[in-house]
Design an enzyme around this catalytic site. Structure first.
Site, short mmCIF file in Angstrom:
data_model
loop_
_atom_site.label_atom_id
_atom_site.label_comp_id
_atom_site.label_asym_id
_atom_site.label_seq_id
_atom_site.Cartn_x
_atom_site.Cartn_y
_atom_site.Cartn_z
N LYS A 141 42.32 -14.88 -75.54
CA LYS A 141 41.60 -16.21 -76.29
C LYS A 141 41.21 -15.66 -77.71
CE LYS A 141 37.11 -13.96 -74.85
NZ LYS A 141 35.82 -14.02 -74.12
N TYR A 172 25.78 -9.99 -107.17
CA TYR A 172 24.74 -10.76 -107.18
C TYR A 172 23.49 -10.23 -106.80
CZ TYR A 172 27.76 -15.12 -107.04
OH TYR A 172 28.47 -16.14 -107.15
#
Length: 382
Positions: free
Chosen positions: A45, A267
């Site tokens: 998966k 930032y």
């Protein structure tokens, strides 16, 4: 401060790259197949846990797995399109999924409710189903209170020729902690579920409860089959067994600059350099799957030495403190790998981000170039 303008070195990478080592997948599959009491289902998966579903599936089938598992039917179709004709189970679908195509393409489906059973039974063809019992997660699977009714309804649908009940499945909540008492409860509930199914007249030949951790640590959870996904790519959630990580992430340094002590980085200026140093910019960030929570904690391998990630990880880039000597623009650094050369591992990145390895390997984005290392002759893997 000044940016150092240096031409990229010949042979360096043009962008971030993810290398997948299928030899590692083969080794892990062999180990897990040896541990499993019954058959081994290779769960591929989420694109094979980010490693390529078809490649992981083929490798696992060549090294001891006999079946495949996915969540949705949409994940099943590419496996069939690739010519993989082994038994294949899909276990997480809405009521209105295309169960007719599943029957036509020989894809088994899990049935967790009466509503799902009715939809599967009404679809064209005769579907092979695995009744799914919730053994203690309050998540997917039938609630124990409705299990007996589901089993009886499934038997009636079987007698009408609408379905064939070939399996019963469950899942353990705390298998990564083998001593947790909830595992005993899950095993007991699963045993009860099997007896209830038999009492309803069902004879499921496939009975599966164990995933990676229970396959490695809990023989009492082994039945006719084990479902293993994370273990194939080198992740043992229990931390009990040394598996082989199959993923290496690298990126080039696209800019190098020399800065003074006290220079703020990124930032929010969450980091200021403690001394004069060189900063390297990597063109990879949280949009590519690197967790922002690892900002200021992560490390990368630069010329055989670990160097810290400084400042905040941005959407497309991060900054590494390269130290007093710096490196050449265009050189490749390793963000994570198997750890055999001193590089950080996926496990370490998960710890830096307060998450699990599964989230790291499945989160690497489509902008990152993939390269797969194939498996040579099987005897070279021994």
């Amino acid at each position: 401060m000044s940016a150092t303008a240096i031409a990229p070195r010949a042979g360096t990478s043009s962008g971030p790259r993810l290398d997948i080592d299928l030899q590692a997948v083969g080794r892990n599959t062999r180990l897990l197949a040896d541990r499993a009491a019954g058959e081994l289902m290779a769960v591929v998966k989420a694109d094979g846990f980010g490693h390529g579903a078809v490649d992981v599936a083929r490798t696992a089938l060549a090294h001891g797995a006999t079946r495949l598992g996915v969540t949705t039917l949409d994940e099943a179709w590419p496996l069939r399109d690739a010519g993989l004709a082994v038994p294949l189970l899909s276990w997480l679908n809405p009521v209105d999924a295309d169960y007719g195509s599943a029957a036509a393409r020989d894809v088994d489906v899990a049935v967790p409710s009466l509503q799902h059973l009715a939809a599967v039974a009404a679809a064209p063809g005769r579907s092979r189903v695995h009744l799914h019992l919730d053994t203690g997660l309050a998540r997917d699977g039938a609630d124990p209170a409705s299990w007996g009714q589901l089993c009886r309804a499934a038997r009636r649908a079987e007698q009408r020729g609408e379905v064939e009940v070939v399996g019963v499945m469950g899942h353990l909540a705390c298998a990564d902690e083998p001593g947790d008492e909830s595992n005993a409860l899950g095993r007991t509930r699963f045993a009860w579920g099997l007896e209830t199914a038999r009492a309803a007249g069902l004879r499921p030949r496939d009975r599966h409860l164990a995933a990676t951790s229970a396959t490695l640590n809990d023989p009492r959870a082994h039945h006719t089959m084990s479902r293993v996904g994370a273990g194939l790519v080198g992740i043992d959630p229990s931390g009990s067994t040394r598996l082989h990580p199959a993923m290496t992430l690298t990126a080039p340094v696209v800019q190098v600059r020399k800065v003074r002590a006290g220079t703020p980085v990124g930032y929010g200026h969450t980091h200021r350099t403690a001394a004069a140093t060189h900063l390297g910019l990597l063109p990879i960030g949280y949009a590519d799957g690197l967790p922002r929570l690892a900002s200021g904690r992560g490390q990368v391998l630069v010329r055989g030495v670990r160097r810290p990630v400084v400042g905040r990880i941005s959407m497309d880039q991060l900054v590494v403190d390269l130290g007093s000597r710096g490196i050449d623009q265009g050189e490749t650094v390793t963000l994570f790998g198997p750890g055999t050369h001193g590089e950080p591992t996926v496990s370490e990145w998960a710890a830096w981000a307060d998450t699990i390895e599964h989230e790291i390997v499945t989160g690497i984005g489509a902008r990152v170039e993939r390269r797969t290392r194939p498996v040579p002759h099987l005897r070279s893997l021994s």
